[in-house]
Design a protein around this motif. Structure first.
Motif, PDB file in Angstrom:
ATOM      1  N   ARG A  18       0.838  -1.203   0.000  1.00 33.48           N
ATOM      2  CA  ARG A  18       0.000   0.000   0.000  1.00 33.48           C
ATOM      3  C   ARG A  18       0.872   1.250   0.000  1.00 33.48           C
ATOM      4  NH1 ARG A  18      -3.519  -0.364   5.140  1.00 33.48           N
ATOM      5  NH2 ARG A  18      -1.628  -1.361   5.895  1.00 33.48           N
ATOM      6  N   TRP A  20       0.645   5.357   1.150  1.00 35.00           N
ATOM      7  CA  TRP A  20      -0.091   6.398   1.864  1.00 35.00           C
ATOM      8  C   TRP A  20       0.459   7.750   1.468  1.00 35.00           C
ATOM      9  CZ3 TRP A  20      -0.257   4.348   7.613  1.00 35.00           C
ATOM     10  CH2 TRP A  20      -1.123   3.249   7.685  1.00 35.00           C
ATOM     11  N   TYR A  33      -1.579  10.482   6.101  1.00 35.63           N
ATOM     12  CA  TYR A  33      -2.993  10.105   6.128  1.00 35.63           C
ATOM     13  C   TYR A  33      -3.132   8.593   6.038  1.00 35.63           C
ATOM     14  CZ  TYR A  33      -7.750   9.476   4.408  1.00 35.63           C
ATOM     15  OH  TYR A  33      -9.037   9.053   4.241  1.00 35.63           O
ATOM     16  N   HIS A  34      -3.964   8.024   6.911  1.00 35.57           N
ATOM     17  CA  HIS A  34      -4.262   6.590   6.891  1.00 35.57           C
ATOM     18  C   HIS A  34      -5.591   6.400   6.148  1.00 35.57           C
ATOM     19  CE1 HIS A  34      -1.634   5.479  10.538  1.00 35.57           C
ATOM     20  NE2 HIS A  34      -1.373   6.729  10.226  1.00 35.57           N
ATOM     21  N   PRO A  35      -5.566   6.066   4.870  1.00 38.19           N
ATOM     22  CA  PRO A  35      -6.804   6.010   4.087  1.00 38.19           C
ATOM     23  C   PRO A  35      -7.776   4.917   4.517  1.00 38.19           C
ATOM     24  CG  PRO A  35      -4.970   5.171   2.810  1.00 38.19           C
ATOM     25  CD  PRO A  35      -4.394   5.729   4.069  1.00 38.19           C
ATOM     26  N   CYS A  41      -4.491  10.204  11.225  1.00 41.73           N
ATOM     27  CA  CYS A  41      -3.226  10.622  10.644  1.00 41.73           C
ATOM     28  C   CYS A  41      -2.124  10.333  11.654  1.00 41.73           C
ATOM     29  CB  CYS A  41      -3.211  12.120  10.350  1.00 41.73           C
ATOM     30  SG  CYS A  41      -4.279  12.604   8.999  1.00 41.73           S
TER      31      CYS A  41
END
Length: 70
Positions: A18, A20, A33-35, A41
């Motif tokens: 992943r 970010w 940011y942690h989607p 965050c």
């Protein structure tokens, strides 16, 4: 009045593949940011501090900071 320096975007590539989005602010601190989590965050004093001393199980453990050119 002077114009403030812009924030510099960069990516954090996690070990699971992943990516970010993140930004470094003029004072040097960063926000990631942690989607996958609403309104979460991670804040750190620098990009290096962001990925230093993380423990296994932490999503940022082993992450790589990929800088953009401003």
């Amino acid at each position: 009045m002077s114009v403030p320096a812009p924030a510099i975007p960069f990516l954090v590539r996690l070990t699971d593949g992943r990516t970010w989005g993140a930004v470094e602010f003029p004072g040097g601190f960063v926000c990631v940011y942690h989607p996958d989590e609403i309104n979460v965050c991670t804040i750190a004093t620098s990009a290096d501090a962001l990925v230093t001393d993380r423990t296994p199980g932490d999503p940022l453990y082993g992450a790589i900071v990929e800088q953009y050119e401003p």
